[in-house]
Design a protein around this motif. Structure first.
Motif, mmCIF file in Angstrom:
data_model
loop_
_atom_site.group_PDB
_atom_site.id
_atom_site.type_symbol
_atom_site.label_atom_id
_atom_site.label_comp_id
_atom_site.label_asym_id
_atom_site.label_seq_id
_atom_site.Cartn_x
_atom_site.Cartn_y
_atom_site.Cartn_z
ATOM 1 N N PRO A 205 21.668 -51.647 -95.180
ATOM 2 C CA PRO A 205 20.616 -52.361 -94.447
ATOM 3 C C PRO A 205 20.435 -53.811 -94.874
ATOM 4 N N LEU A 206 20.906 -54.158 -96.079
ATOM 5 C CA LEU A 206 20.788 -55.547 -96.526
ATOM 6 C C LEU A 206 21.707 -56.480 -95.747
ATOM 7 N N CYS A 207 22.791 -55.954 -95.199
ATOM 8 C CA CYS A 207 23.819 -56.794 -94.580
ATOM 9 C C CYS A 207 23.754 -56.746 -93.066
ATOM 10 N N THR A 208 23.754 -57.923 -92.469
ATOM 11 C CA THR A 208 23.910 -58.060 -91.026
ATOM 12 C C THR A 208 25.271 -58.693 -90.767
ATOM 13 N N ILE A 209 26.128 -57.991 -90.033
ATOM 14 C CA ILE A 209 27.418 -58.560 -89.670
ATOM 15 C C ILE A 209 27.248 -59.354 -88.380
ATOM 16 N N GLY A 210 27.680 -60.614 -88.411
ATOM 17 C CA GLY A 210 27.645 -61.466 -87.232
ATOM 18 C C GLY A 210 29.040 -61.921 -86.868
ATOM 19 N N SER A 211 29.169 -62.481 -85.677
ATOM 20 C CA SER A 211 30.467 -62.967 -85.210
ATOM 21 C C SER A 211 30.652 -64.446 -85.540
ATOM 22 N N HIS A 212 31.906 -64.784 -85.854
ATOM 23 C CA HIS A 212 32.286 -66.175 -86.117
ATOM 24 C C HIS A 212 33.469 -66.541 -85.211
ATOM 25 N N SER A 213 33.555 -65.847 -84.069
ATOM 26 C CA SER A 213 34.596 -66.007 -83.049
ATOM 27 C C SER A 213 35.831 -65.176 -83.386
ATOM 28 N N VAL A 214 36.799 -65.205 -82.502
ATOM 29 C CA VAL A 214 38.065 -64.505 -82.737
ATOM 30 C C VAL A 214 39.011 -65.380 -83.563
ATOM 31 N N ASN A 215 39.297 -66.577 -83.064
ATOM 32 C CA ASN A 215 40.369 -67.401 -83.628
ATOM 33 C C ASN A 215 39.909 -68.604 -84.430
ATOM 34 N N HIS A 216 38.600 -68.691 -84.708
ATOM 35 C CA HIS A 216 38.068 -69.762 -85.555
ATOM 36 C C HIS A 216 38.474 -71.148 -85.052
ATOM 37 N N LYS A 217 38.335 -71.337 -83.742
ATOM 38 C CA LYS A 217 38.609 -72.639 -83.146
ATOM 39 C C LYS A 217 37.290 -73.347 -82.843
ATOM 40 N N LYS A 218 37.328 -74.670 -82.776
ATOM 41 C CA LYS A 218 36.137 -75.418 -82.384
ATOM 42 C C LYS A 218 35.846 -75.115 -80.913
ATOM 43 N N LEU A 219 34.712 -74.496 -80.665
ATOM 44 C CA LEU A 219 34.408 -74.051 -79.314
ATOM 45 C C LEU A 219 34.189 -75.215 -78.355
ATOM 46 N N THR A 220 33.814 -76.365 -78.900
ATOM 47 C CA THR A 220 33.605 -77.545 -78.063
ATOM 48 C C THR A 220 34.919 -78.123 -77.559
ATOM 49 N N GLU A 221 36.049 -77.669 -78.095
ATOM 50 C CA GLU A 221 37.355 -78.212 -77.708
ATOM 51 C C GLU A 221 38.193 -77.217 -76.907
ATOM 52 N N LEU A 222 37.623 -76.073 -76.555
ATOM 53 C CA LEU A 222 38.377 -75.085 -75.787
ATOM 54 C C LEU A 222 38.642 -75.592 -74.370
ATOM 55 N N ALA A 223 39.747 -75.122 -73.799
ATOM 56 C CA ALA A 223 40.196 -75.663 -72.521
ATOM 57 C C ALA A 223 39.372 -75.191 -71.332
ATOM 58 N N SER A 224 38.761 -74.017 -71.438
ATOM 59 C CA SER A 224 38.088 -73.468 -70.256
ATOM 60 C C SER A 224 36.915 -72.587 -70.648
ATOM 61 N N LEU A 225 36.074 -72.310 -69.672
ATOM 62 C CA LEU A 225 34.966 -71.378 -69.858
ATOM 63 C C LEU A 225 35.497 -69.993 -70.189
ATOM 64 N N ALA A 226 36.613 -69.614 -69.592
ATOM 65 C CA ALA A 226 37.210 -68.305 -69.861
ATOM 66 C C ALA A 226 37.600 -68.178 -71.336
ATOM 67 N N ASP A 227 38.118 -69.264 -71.910
ATOM 68 C CA ASP A 227 38.478 -69.248 -73.333
ATOM 69 C C ASP A 227 37.238 -69.073 -74.202
ATOM 70 N N LEU A 228 36.160 -69.763 -73.831
ATOM 71 C CA LEU A 228 34.908 -69.647 -74.580
ATOM 72 C C LEU A 228 34.355 -68.229 -74.480
ATOM 73 N N GLU A 229 34.336 -67.688 -73.273
ATOM 74 C CA GLU A 229 33.844 -66.323 -73.093
ATOM 75 C C GLU A 229 34.669 -65.331 -73.924
#
Length: 306
Positions: A205-229
């Motif tokens: 219960p002390l630990c919350t697992i969160g997401s840090h994306s799949v490929n650790h890329k800068k999301l602001t530089e992705l080519a498309s909305l589909a890539d971000l999703e």
């Protein structure tokens, strides 16, 4: 009014003499002793450690919680399981561990920067040799300054090569450092959490697992909305399959986000954290702050105050 602070860490582990040569080590790692001292010091001053869920509930209710602290850690380094987790259990400190699923699945192979296991391999190789070849050119590695210079050069060459589509980080680093032989499997095994270790953490219960994306890329530089999703949805799906727990919180790779990325992220997660440099930011979260762009305080060993 304020909701408290969100602390940010990358690596938490005892200092290695060979790695102290490199600026990167001091930037990303704090020692386990430093972490424990910081927790004890904060508690003695009346600070309270809370989970990200409780923090958000207090923020939504606008409760007085200025001395609340959320501990967050990025990436998926095994040192968190080995060295930080026992300290959190000892002092009953909740923490959020944001996982880049590619690191758990294949180490630094898909990362733009040689995160975790790749960085350790690079520091070890340069620390252990007085001369290495970089792209076939012999370079001296005797003094501290020479080792730092070679490290910075190799890191830059790696990041540049990883701009190519389908580039494989292991192949890139091995090519740059040829003819040296590096046991990348060992570095991944020693440096990155296993799925079983993540599952054990998630069941506490002390630990919350969160997401840090799949490929650790800068999301602001992705080519498309589909890539971000894909980065948002697939990382969540993978983590939930690994841990059996719902994943409701996100961390932007490299701390980079903008309003358009945050708007999409908000459709998938209850919260998302970014990075603000302490010199330009008070370290406090305001009641009015967007839950999809929560600022954090990057904690370094040189920090003296909670």
């Amino acid at each position: 009014m304020y909701s408290g602070m969100i602390w940010m860490f990358y690596r938490i582990a005892p200092a290695m003499a060979s790695h102290k040569l490199f600026a990167l080590d001091g930037w990303f790692r704090v020692s386990d002793h430093f972490l424990e001292d910081l927790i004890v010091k904060a508690k003695s001053r009346g600070y309270r450690f809370v989970s990200i869920g409780e923090f958000l509930a207090n923020k939504a209710a606008r409760r007085e919680s200025e001395k609340d602290i959320v501990v967050t850690i990025d990436d998926g380094g095994r040192d968190i399981y080995q060295h930080a987790y026992p300290i959190f259990k000892k002092h009953l400190v909740p923490f959020t561990f944001y996982i880049a699923t590619c690191l758990i699945a294949s180490g630094f192979r898909n990362c733009r920067s040689p995160e975790v296991d790749g960085a350790d391999a690079l520091m070890d190789v340069i620390a252990a040799n007085e001369q290495i070849e970089v792209n076939g050119t012999p370079m001296a590695c005797r003094s501290r300054e020479e080792k730092q210079r070679v490290f910075d050069l190799v890191w830059g060459l790696y990041e540049s090569a990883m701009q190519e589509p389908q580039a494989d980080g292991r192949e890139v680093l091995a090519r740059i450092l040829r003819p040296l032989q590096i046991d990348f499997d060992r570095y991944m095994r020693d440096g990155v959490c296993s799925v079983d270790e993540l599952r054990e953490l998630a069941n506490d219960p002390l630990c919350t697992i969160g997401s840090h994306s799949v490929n650790h890329k800068k999301l602001t530089e992705l080519a498309s909305l589909a890539d971000l999703e894909y980065e948002l949805k697939e990382s969540r799906r993978i983590l939930e399959a690994w841990t059996g727990k719902e994943v409701r919180h996100f961390c932007y790779p490299y701390g980079k986000a903008n309003e358009s990325v945050a708007k999409v992220t908000k459709g998938h997660y209850d919260s998302a954290v970014a990075v603000f440099v302490p010199e330009h930011y008070s370290g406090r979260v305001m009641w009015s702050d967007d839950n999809a762009l929560l600022p954090r305080l990057f904690v370094r060993e040189s920090a003296s105050d909670a």
